[in-house]
Design a protein around this motif. Structure first.
Motif, PDB file in Angstrom:
ATOM      1  N   GLN A  70      29.772  30.013  39.580  1.00 21.11           N
ATOM      2  CA  GLN A  70      29.416  31.433  39.549  1.00 21.11           C
ATOM      3  C   GLN A  70      29.265  31.979  40.966  1.00 21.11           C
ATOM      4  O   GLN A  70      29.696  33.089  41.260  1.00 21.11           O
ATOM      5  CB  GLN A  70      28.119  31.653  38.752  1.00 21.11           C
ATOM      6  N   GLU A  71      28.696  31.182  41.830  1.00 17.27           N
ATOM      7  CA  GLU A  71      28.512  31.591  43.229  1.00 17.27           C
ATOM      8  C   GLU A  71      29.861  31.897  43.901  1.00 17.27           C
ATOM      9  O   GLU A  71      30.012  32.905  44.583  1.00 17.27           O
ATOM     10  CB  GLU A  71      27.779  30.488  43.999  1.00 17.27           C
ATOM     11  N   MET A  72      30.843  31.018  43.707  1.00 17.01           N
ATOM     12  CA  MET A  72      32.180  31.236  44.285  1.00 17.01           C
ATOM     13  C   MET A  72      32.823  32.498  43.732  1.00 17.01           C
ATOM     14  O   MET A  72      33.402  33.292  44.473  1.00 17.01           O
ATOM     15  CB  MET A  72      33.093  30.060  43.948  1.00 17.01           C
ATOM     16  N   LEU A  73      32.725  32.638  42.426  1.00 13.14           N
ATOM     17  CA  LEU A  73      33.328  33.792  41.759  1.00 13.14           C
ATOM     18  C   LEU A  73      32.697  35.093  42.252  1.00 13.14           C
ATOM     19  O   LEU A  73      33.410  36.051  42.568  1.00 13.14           O
ATOM     20  CB  LEU A  73      33.147  33.641  40.244  1.00 13.14           C
ATOM     21  N   ASP A  74      31.381  35.121  42.338  1.00 12.37           N
ATOM     22  CA  ASP A  74      30.689  36.324  42.804  1.00 12.37           C
ATOM     23  C   ASP A  74      31.037  36.656  44.252  1.00 12.37           C
ATOM     24  O   ASP A  74      31.258  37.820  44.586  1.00 12.37           O
ATOM     25  CB  ASP A  74      29.167  36.163  42.675  1.00 12.37           C
ATOM     26  N   ALA A  75      31.093  35.635  45.098  1.00  8.56           N
ATOM     27  CA  ALA A  75      31.416  35.862  46.511  1.00  8.56           C
ATOM     28  C   ALA A  75      32.804  36.479  46.663  1.00  8.56           C
ATOM     29  O   ALA A  75      33.019  37.333  47.524  1.00  8.56           O
ATOM     30  CB  ALA A  75      31.328  34.555  47.295  1.00  8.56           C
ATOM     31  N   TYR A  76      33.734  36.048  45.825  1.00  5.14           N
ATOM     32  CA  TYR A  76      35.097  36.579  45.907  1.00  5.14           C
ATOM     33  C   TYR A  76      35.223  37.926  45.200  1.00  5.14           C
ATOM     34  O   TYR A  76      35.702  38.899  45.777  1.00  5.14           O
ATOM     35  CB  TYR A  76      36.098  35.573  45.328  1.00  5.14           C
ATOM     36  N   LYS A  77      34.792  38.001  43.951  1.00  6.11           N
ATOM     37  CA  LYS A  77      35.001  39.195  43.128  1.00  6.11           C
ATOM     38  C   LYS A  77      34.013  40.321  43.450  1.00  6.11           C
ATOM     39  O   LYS A  77      34.410  41.433  43.737  1.00  6.11           O
ATOM     40  CB  LYS A  77      34.891  38.847  41.641  1.00  6.11           C
ATOM     41  N   LYS A  78      32.747  40.023  43.350  1.00 11.39           N
ATOM     42  CA  LYS A  78      31.723  41.070  43.499  1.00 11.39           C
ATOM     43  C   LYS A  78      31.490  41.466  44.949  1.00 11.39           C
ATOM     44  O   LYS A  78      31.239  42.624  45.250  1.00 11.39           O
ATOM     45  CB  LYS A  78      30.399  40.620  42.876  1.00 11.39           C
ATOM     46  N   ASP A  79      31.553  40.483  45.848  1.00 10.57           N
ATOM     47  CA  ASP A  79      31.253  40.755  47.256  1.00 10.57           C
ATOM     48  C   ASP A  79      32.505  41.013  48.092  1.00 10.57           C
ATOM     49  O   ASP A  79      32.415  41.120  49.317  1.00 10.57           O
ATOM     50  CB  ASP A  79      30.461  39.589  47.858  1.00 10.57           C
ATOM     51  N   GLY A  80      33.675  41.070  47.432  1.00  9.79           N
ATOM     52  CA  GLY A  80      34.918  41.357  48.148  1.00  9.79           C
ATOM     53  C   GLY A  80      35.307  40.277  49.139  1.00  9.79           C
ATOM     54  O   GLY A  80      35.812  40.572  50.220  1.00  9.79           O
ATOM     55  N   GLY A  81      35.080  39.035  48.761  1.00 14.66           N
ATOM     56  CA  GLY A  81      35.382  37.917  49.653  1.00 14.66           C
ATOM     57  C   GLY A  81      36.868  37.741  49.937  1.00 14.66           C
ATOM     58  O   GLY A  81      37.724  38.330  49.279  1.00 14.66           O
ATOM     59  N   ASP A  82      37.144  36.932  50.911  1.00 12.03           N
ATOM     60  CA  ASP A  82      38.504  36.643  51.357  1.00 12.03           C
ATOM     61  C   ASP A  82      39.136  35.578  50.456  1.00 12.03           C
ATOM     62  O   ASP A  82      38.501  34.558  50.158  1.00 12.03           O
ATOM     63  CB  ASP A  82      38.424  36.136  52.806  1.00 12.03           C
ATOM     64  N   TRP A  83      40.400  35.804  50.039  1.00 11.76           N
ATOM     65  CA  TRP A  83      41.079  34.863  49.156  1.00 11.76           C
ATOM     66  C   TRP A  83      41.188  33.476  49.795  1.00 11.76           C
ATOM     67  O   TRP A  83      40.975  32.469  49.141  1.00 11.76           O
ATOM     68  CB  TRP A  83      42.465  35.361  48.736  1.00 11.76           C
ATOM     69  N   SER A  84      41.520  33.403  51.067  1.00 13.05           N
ATOM     70  CA  SER A  84      41.711  32.092  51.698  1.00 13.05           C
ATOM     71  C   SER A  84      40.398  31.296  51.717  1.00 13.05           C
ATOM     72  O   SER A  84      40.412  30.078  51.562  1.00 13.05           O
ATOM     73  CB  SER A  84      42.301  32.224  53.095  1.00 13.05           C
ATOM     74  N   ASP A  85      39.267  31.970  51.861  1.00 10.30           N
ATOM     75  CA  ASP A  85      37.974  31.287  51.801  1.00 10.30           C
ATOM     76  C   ASP A  85      37.708  30.794  50.379  1.00 10.30           C
ATOM     77  O   ASP A  85      37.280  29.657  50.180  1.00 10.30           O
ATOM     78  CB  ASP A  85      36.856  32.232  52.252  1.00 10.30           C
ATOM     79  N   TYR A  86      37.978  31.642  49.397  1.00 10.73           N
ATOM     80  CA  TYR A  86      37.804  31.255  47.989  1.00 10.73           C
ATOM     81  C   TYR A  86      38.687  30.056  47.655  1.00 10.73           C
ATOM     82  O   TYR A  86      38.238  29.090  47.040  1.00 10.73           O
ATOM     83  CB  TYR A  86      38.149  32.439  47.091  1.00 10.73           C
ATOM     84  N   GLU A  87      39.931  30.119  48.090  1.00 10.41           N
ATOM     85  CA  GLU A  87      40.885  29.038  47.836  1.00 10.41           C
ATOM     86  C   GLU A  87      40.391  27.718  48.446  1.00 10.41           C
ATOM     87  O   GLU A  87      40.377  26.683  47.781  1.00 10.41           O
ATOM     88  CB  GLU A  87      42.245  29.417  48.414  1.00 10.41           C
ATOM     89  N   ARG A  88      39.960  27.764  49.691  1.00 19.92           N
ATOM     90  CA  ARG A  88      39.460  26.569  50.380  1.00 19.92           C
ATOM     91  C   ARG A  88      38.260  25.983  49.638  1.00 19.92           C
ATOM     92  O   ARG A  88      38.189  24.777  49.389  1.00 19.92           O
ATOM     93  CB  ARG A  88      39.091  26.931  51.823  1.00 19.92           C
ATOM     94  N   ARG A  89      37.328  26.844  49.251  1.00 24.15           N
ATOM     95  CA  ARG A  89      36.119  26.385  48.551  1.00 24.15           C
ATOM     96  C   ARG A  89      36.452  25.813  47.174  1.00 24.15           C
ATOM     97  O   ARG A  89      35.881  24.810  46.755  1.00 24.15           O
ATOM     98  CB  ARG A  89      35.123  27.540  48.422  1.00 24.15           C
ATOM     99  N   PHE A  90      37.378  26.461  46.470  1.00 24.74           N
ATOM    100  CA  PHE A  90      37.719  25.983  45.133  1.00 24.74           C
ATOM    101  C   PHE A  90      38.469  24.647  45.195  1.00 24.74           C
ATOM    102  O   PHE A  90      38.231  23.759  44.378  1.00 24.74           O
ATOM    103  CB  PHE A  90      38.513  27.032  44.354  1.00 24.74           C
TER     104      PHE A  90
END
Length: 144
Positions: A70-90
């Motif tokens: 949920q934390e990863m999803l929120d950081a990307y979706k709700k907080d407008g996070g960077d795709w490359s950061d989301y990808e690396r974390r996932f």
């Protein structure tokens, strides 16, 4: 082994179920963290399970090991996070979970990974498939 992926936003129920049937999918593997989403009425877990079976004779399973936190999803979706950061974390999360060992290959045979994103480019279902291709090899992928 052939594996499919599909998203359900920006599509009709008719198009969604027709694509699954035409491809010969035998099981939908729901890789969403939250499988009771209201984004599309036909995609809530219990309704989806019923529609898949009734319309196409397709099985349904939810596999949260293949979902982000949920934390990863929120950081990307709700907080407008960077795709490359989301990808690396996932990718790191999948490695930590050792999904190549904890999710049996048989669970993906003829299955279609389901998520909400209409296109796979910025969707974790594509990352799951690419990760497993690196670990298992010889996966044939079709994005529906």
């Amino acid at each position: 082994m052939k594996v499919f992926t599909i998203g359900f936003t920006k599509t009709s129920a008719e198009s969604f179920f027709s694509r699954l049937q035409k491809a010969g999918v035998n099981k939908v593997l729901d890789v969403r963290l939250n499988n009771v989403s209201q984004l599309a009425g036909f995609a809530k877990k219990d309704d989806l399970r019923y529609f898949l079976r009734a319309i196409g004779g397709i099985d349904y399973a939810h596999e949260p090991k293949l979902a982000p936190t949920q934390e990863m999803l929120d950081a990307y979706k709700k907080d407008g996070g960077d795709w490359s950061d989301y990808e690396r974390r996932f990718l790191a999360l999948m490695a930590e979970r050792r999904i190549e060992e904890t999710v049996p290959r048989s669970a993906l045979e003829g299955a279609c990974l389901l998520c909400s994103e209409d296109k796979p480019k910025h969707c974790h279902r594509r990352l799951v498939i690419e990760y497993l291709m690196q670990k298992w090899g010889n996966l044939e992928v079709q994005h529906l």
